[in-house]
Write a protein that holds these residues in place. Structure first.
Motif, PDB file in Angstrom:
ATOM      1  N   ARG A   1       0.820  -1.219   0.000  1.00  0.00           N
ATOM      2  CA  ARG A   1       0.000   0.000   0.000  1.00  0.00           C
ATOM      3  C   ARG A   1       0.852   1.267   0.000  1.00  0.00           C
ATOM      4  O   ARG A   1       0.510   2.253  -0.671  1.00  0.00           O
ATOM      5  CB  ARG A   1      -0.936  -0.012   1.202  1.00  0.00           C
ATOM      6  CG  ARG A   1      -1.911   1.155   1.245  1.00  0.00           C
ATOM      7  CD  ARG A   1      -2.909   0.989   2.376  1.00  0.00           C
ATOM      8  NE  ARG A   1      -2.249   0.805   3.656  1.00  0.00           N
ATOM      9  CZ  ARG A   1      -2.867   0.492   4.789  1.00  0.00           C
ATOM     10  NH1 ARG A   1      -4.182   0.332   4.783  1.00  0.00           N
ATOM     11  NH2 ARG A   1      -2.205   0.337   5.914  1.00  0.00           N
ATOM     12  N   ASP A   2       1.955   1.262   0.735  1.00  0.00           N
ATOM     13  CA  ASP A   2       2.801   2.463   0.814  1.00  0.00           C
ATOM     14  C   ASP A   2       3.470   2.803  -0.511  1.00  0.00           C
ATOM     15  O   ASP A   2       3.982   3.915  -0.680  1.00  0.00           O
ATOM     16  CB  ASP A   2       3.869   2.291   1.905  1.00  0.00           C
ATOM     17  CG  ASP A   2       3.276   2.278   3.304  1.00  0.00           C
ATOM     18  OD1 ASP A   2       2.109   2.679   3.448  1.00  0.00           O
ATOM     19  OD2 ASP A   2       3.968   1.839   4.243  1.00  0.00           O
TER      20      ASP A   2
ATOM     21  N   ARG B   1       7.230 -11.321  -0.380  1.00  0.00           N
ATOM     22  CA  ARG B   1       5.984 -10.575  -0.339  1.00  0.00           C
ATOM     23  C   ARG B   1       5.308 -10.546  -1.707  1.00  0.00           C
ATOM     24  O   ARG B   1       4.079 -10.548  -1.802  1.00  0.00           O
ATOM     25  CB  ARG B   1       6.260  -9.142   0.153  1.00  0.00           C
ATOM     26  CG  ARG B   1       6.741  -9.091   1.615  1.00  0.00           C
ATOM     27  CD  ARG B   1       5.661  -9.622   2.535  1.00  0.00           C
ATOM     28  NE  ARG B   1       6.053  -9.611   3.935  1.00  0.00           N
ATOM     29  CZ  ARG B   1       6.372 -10.687   4.637  1.00  0.00           C
ATOM     30  NH1 ARG B   1       6.366 -11.882   4.065  1.00  0.00           N
ATOM     31  NH2 ARG B   1       6.667 -10.591   5.925  1.00  0.00           N
ATOM     32  N   SER B   2       6.094 -10.533  -2.763  1.00  0.00           N
ATOM     33  CA  SER B   2       5.491 -10.535  -4.102  1.00  0.00           C
ATOM     34  C   SER B   2       4.802 -11.873  -4.379  1.00  0.00           C
ATOM     35  O   SER B   2       3.749 -11.912  -5.029  1.00  0.00           O
ATOM     36  CB  SER B   2       6.551 -10.249  -5.171  1.00  0.00           C
ATOM     37  OG  SER B   2       7.542 -11.253  -5.200  1.00  0.00           O
TER      38      SER B   2
ATOM     39  N   TYR C   1      -5.204  -8.412  -7.667  1.00  0.00           N
ATOM     40  CA  TYR C   1      -4.542  -8.662  -8.949  1.00  0.00           C
ATOM     41  C   TYR C   1      -3.813  -7.406  -9.436  1.00  0.00           C
ATOM     42  O   TYR C   1      -2.669  -7.477  -9.891  1.00  0.00           O
ATOM     43  CB  TYR C   1      -5.565  -9.111  -9.988  1.00  0.00           C
ATOM     44  CG  TYR C   1      -4.943  -9.645 -11.250  1.00  0.00           C
ATOM     45  CD1 TYR C   1      -4.721 -11.008 -11.400  1.00  0.00           C
ATOM     46  CD2 TYR C   1      -4.572  -8.798 -12.289  1.00  0.00           C
ATOM     47  CE1 TYR C   1      -4.137 -11.508 -12.559  1.00  0.00           C
ATOM     48  CE2 TYR C   1      -3.989  -9.286 -13.440  1.00  0.00           C
ATOM     49  CZ  TYR C   1      -3.776 -10.649 -13.568  1.00  0.00           C
ATOM     50  OH  TYR C   1      -3.181 -11.131 -14.707  1.00  0.00           O
ATOM     51  N   ASP C   2      -4.465  -6.256  -9.320  1.00  0.00           N
ATOM     52  CA  ASP C   2      -3.833  -5.009  -9.755  1.00  0.00           C
ATOM     53  C   ASP C   2      -2.609  -4.676  -8.911  1.00  0.00           C
ATOM     54  O   ASP C   2      -1.587  -4.211  -9.438  1.00  0.00           O
ATOM     55  CB  ASP C   2      -4.838  -3.860  -9.685  1.00  0.00           C
ATOM     56  CG  ASP C   2      -5.893  -3.939 -10.780  1.00  0.00           C
ATOM     57  OD1 ASP C   2      -5.653  -4.643 -11.784  1.00  0.00           O
ATOM     58  OD2 ASP C   2      -6.953  -3.302 -10.627  1.00  0.00           O
ATOM     59  N   VAL C   3      -2.704  -4.895  -7.619  1.00  0.00           N
ATOM     60  CA  VAL C   3      -1.550  -4.663  -6.741  1.00  0.00           C
ATOM     61  C   VAL C   3      -0.410  -5.609  -7.117  1.00  0.00           C
ATOM     62  O   VAL C   3       0.756  -5.203  -7.194  1.00  0.00           O
ATOM     63  CB  VAL C   3      -1.947  -4.841  -5.264  1.00  0.00           C
ATOM     64  CG1 VAL C   3      -0.716  -4.816  -4.358  1.00  0.00           C
ATOM     65  CG2 VAL C   3      -2.927  -3.747  -4.839  1.00  0.00           C
ATOM     66  N   MET C   4      -0.752  -6.863  -7.380  1.00  0.00           N
ATOM     67  CA  MET C   4       0.247  -7.853  -7.753  1.00  0.00           C
ATOM     68  C   MET C   4       1.000  -7.452  -9.024  1.00  0.00           C
ATOM     69  O   MET C   4       2.236  -7.498  -9.076  1.00  0.00           O
ATOM     70  CB  MET C   4      -0.426  -9.217  -7.965  1.00  0.00           C
ATOM     71  CG  MET C   4       0.494 -10.290  -8.543  1.00  0.00           C
ATOM     72  SD  MET C   4      -0.381 -11.812  -8.976  1.00  0.00           S
ATOM     73  CE  MET C   4      -1.368 -11.281 -10.392  1.00  0.00           C
TER      74      MET C   4
ATOM     75  N   VAL D   1       1.977  -2.996  -8.931  1.00  0.00           N
ATOM     76  CA  VAL D   1       2.808  -2.495  -7.832  1.00  0.00           C
ATOM     77  C   VAL D   1       3.910  -3.493  -7.474  1.00  0.00           C
ATOM     78  O   VAL D   1       5.091  -3.130  -7.415  1.00  0.00           O
ATOM     79  CB  VAL D   1       1.949  -2.176  -6.588  1.00  0.00           C
ATOM     80  CG1 VAL D   1       2.807  -1.542  -5.494  1.00  0.00           C
ATOM     81  CG2 VAL D   1       0.784  -1.252  -6.945  1.00  0.00           C
ATOM     82  N   ALA D   2       3.546  -4.751  -7.234  1.00  0.00           N
ATOM     83  CA  ALA D   2       4.546  -5.770  -6.900  1.00  0.00           C
ATOM     84  C   ALA D   2       5.337  -6.237  -8.117  1.00  0.00           C
ATOM     85  O   ALA D   2       6.365  -6.903  -7.969  1.00  0.00           O
ATOM     86  CB  ALA D   2       3.875  -6.960  -6.224  1.00  0.00           C
TER      87      ALA D   2
END
Length: 294
Positions: free
Chosen positions: A61-62, A122-123, A176-179, A182-183
């Motif tokens: 999130r950060d 974490r990913s 899914y979008d974060v994965m 971002v990740a």
């Protein structure tokens, strides 16, 4: 990555009353021990599972700067938190039958925390989260069609799973979008996580279901018979898993996104019924079923 536009906004719904402390039968799914304990196992898994999902998404999130994604993460967390609250209420119903639901949920939480959170990056854990979110969202493909597979279920428990499935559809693109965005998880890791989740999810369900059936007093022979009939109910051509198959396999496509599966049967009917009933999830579930049966 260009994210398809979500057609179902994420709407956290709080303080819903399913009357789960009422006179719900022990085998609330048509008197069938396998079906009832299958869904009860899911209910026991959900509170620690939802906690795992929220934690894995919050890891990134950060790093998010897009206001839209930040709001979606916030609403995702609100919905998942409510799912945990309601399923703990349902688990209290199961606990009153003498089943140690707290130990079973603790076993799931320990497994997710001490294996996945400690052993993997974490990913990868957010990739597992996205994969498991894919499972929970496509369950709605089976729950909301003219076959009415949950027609023999107690309407209160059925309504709980209908509401849960509706909200899983609404936020199915968030993890899914974060994965991906971002990740920065690539295709291979995404697919590997789905294979992992494809094993993890049913093994965990059947492990907890077995524990409950043993507690219920079923012998090994009886449990084998129950499992044989129950697995056929799951995998037969018109069974629970059949409508999920197409949606499941699309996850392996290069360039896949959850919102490519944009049409969710039953969603508008449930939403209209929920709004017209003043936010009563049991009435919404039953009105949706009546509408879909026409």
């Amino acid at each position: 990555m260009t994210t398809p536009v979500a057609i179902h906004p994420i709407v956290p719904r709080e303080k819903l009353n399913f009357n789960l402390d009422g006179d719900i039968p022990k085998y609330w799914f048509g008197g069938d021990p396998f079906k009832s304990r299958f869904w009860d196992a899911l209910s026991i898994i959900f509170p620690p599972g939802e906690k795992f999902f929220m934690t894995c998404v919050r890891d990134f999130r950060d790093q998010v700067t897009d206001p839209k994604m930040l709001q979606e993460i916030k609403d995702f967390n609100k919905q998942e938190a409510q799912h945990g609250i309601v399923h703990r209420q349902d688990n209290e119903r199961i606990r009153k039958q003498g089943i140690d639901t707290e130990s079973l949920s603790a076993w799931v939480e320990n497994f997710l925390t001490n294996r996945y959170r400690k052993w993997y990056s974490r990913s990868y854990t957010v990739a597992v989260t996205a994969a498991l979110e894919h499972f929970t969202s496509i369950i709605a493909h089976s729950m909301f069609d003219k076959r009415d597979l949950l027609k023999e279920a107690d309407p209160r428990v059925r309504a709980m799973y209908a509401w849960h499935a509706i909200e899983e559809v609404e936020h199915k693109g968030v993890a899914y979008d974060v994965m991906v965005d971002v990740a920065k998880v690539g295709y291979f890791k995404r697919v590997l996580a789905l294979v992992d989740a494809t094993i993890l999810f049913p093994v965990t369900i059947f492990y907890i279901q077995r524990k409950m059936l043993i507690h219920d007093g079923f012998t090994l022979t009886q449990r084998i018979k129950l499992m044989a009939g129950g697995i056929w109910w799951l995998i037969k051509p018109n069974g629970l898993l059949a409508p999920m198959a197409k949606a499941y396999w699309t996850y392996y496509k290069v360039g896949f996104h959850p919102w490519q599966e944009s049409t969710q049967h039953g969603y508008p009917e449930w939403l209209a019924a929920f709004n017209s009933s003043g936010g009563d999830p049991v009435k919404a579930s039953e009105q949706m079923r009546q509408t879909l049966a026409m």
